[in-house]
Each structure stands twice: as C-alpha cells, then as structure tokens.
Design an enzyme around this catalytic site. Structure first.
Site, mmCIF file in Angstrom:
data_model
loop_
_atom_site.group_PDB
_atom_site.id
_atom_site.type_symbol
_atom_site.label_atom_id
_atom_site.label_comp_id
_atom_site.label_asym_id
_atom_site.label_seq_id
_atom_site.Cartn_x
_atom_site.Cartn_y
_atom_site.Cartn_z
ATOM 1 N N LEU A 26 0.850 -1.197 0.000
ATOM 2 C CA LEU A 26 0.000 0.000 0.000
ATOM 3 C C LEU A 26 0.886 1.248 0.000
ATOM 4 C CD1 LEU A 26 -3.023 -0.690 2.359
ATOM 5 C CD2 LEU A 26 -2.918 -0.747 -0.117
ATOM 6 N N HIS A 27 1.366 1.615 -1.171
ATOM 7 C CA HIS A 27 2.177 2.827 -1.306
ATOM 8 C C HIS A 27 1.270 3.984 -1.722
ATOM 9 C CE1 HIS A 27 2.277 2.412 -5.763
ATOM 10 N NE2 HIS A 27 2.219 1.134 -5.469
ATOM 11 N N THR A 28 1.838 5.085 -2.151
ATOM 12 C CA THR A 28 1.073 6.314 -2.411
ATOM 13 C C THR A 28 -0.029 6.144 -3.447
ATOM 14 O OG1 THR A 28 3.086 7.521 -1.897
ATOM 15 C CG2 THR A 28 1.315 8.777 -2.918
#
Length: 89
Positions: free
Chosen positions: A15-17
């Site tokens: 769950l990155h940007t």
C-alpha cells in the site's frame, strides 16, 4: 449498518502512495466511516497519510470496518479495488 471484512494486499509494492490515493478517491463520496487495521494499527481509510502509516507490504491482511448507511456498497468497491491490485499495470 456495519460491515467488517478482510482484504489482502496483492500488488507487489504494497500500500504505497498510488493505491492509497485510489482508495481515498474511491471513498470520497462514501458516507460511512471506514477504518483499516493492520498489525494492531488502526487508521482512517479516507486519509492517504493514514493508509501510508500502515506501511502494509504485499500479502498483508487488512481488516476493514465500514460503519454507515452505504456500508455494503463501500465493501464491494473496496474488495474490487484490492482484488484488481488498484488497477496497477
């Protein structure tokens, strides 16, 4: 109405940007409160910063709690987003 369910992070970078932004946009018009819990940390899923604070890597299990009138529709939207890896190429 309250919905509690589990999703798995399938995309390779976790769950990155970008997925966090997809989630927040998806929940923009949602009236329910939405929270993600991962490794005993609970955050507001309508906040990019909150989602990033989870630092959830690939294969993480996230407990989603949706509480409100549109909980069922919100549940299906979120499941679809996680299942499709947030439509990443």
């Amino acid at each position: 109405m309250k919905e509690v369910f589990q999703v798995h992070v399938k995309n390779s970078m976790g769950l990155h940007t970008r997925p966090a932004t997809v989630i927040v946009k998806l929940l923009q018009n949602c009236k329910s409160s939405v929270h993600f819990t991962c490794r005993k940390e609970t955050v507001n899923a309508k906040s990019v910063l909150g989602i990033l604070m989870l630092a959830a890597p690939k294969n993480s299990k996230i407990i989603v709690t949706v509480d409100g009138g549109d909980a069922e529709q919100t549940k299906f939207k979120l499941i679809e987003a996680f299942e499709n890896k947030f439509w990443e190429a």
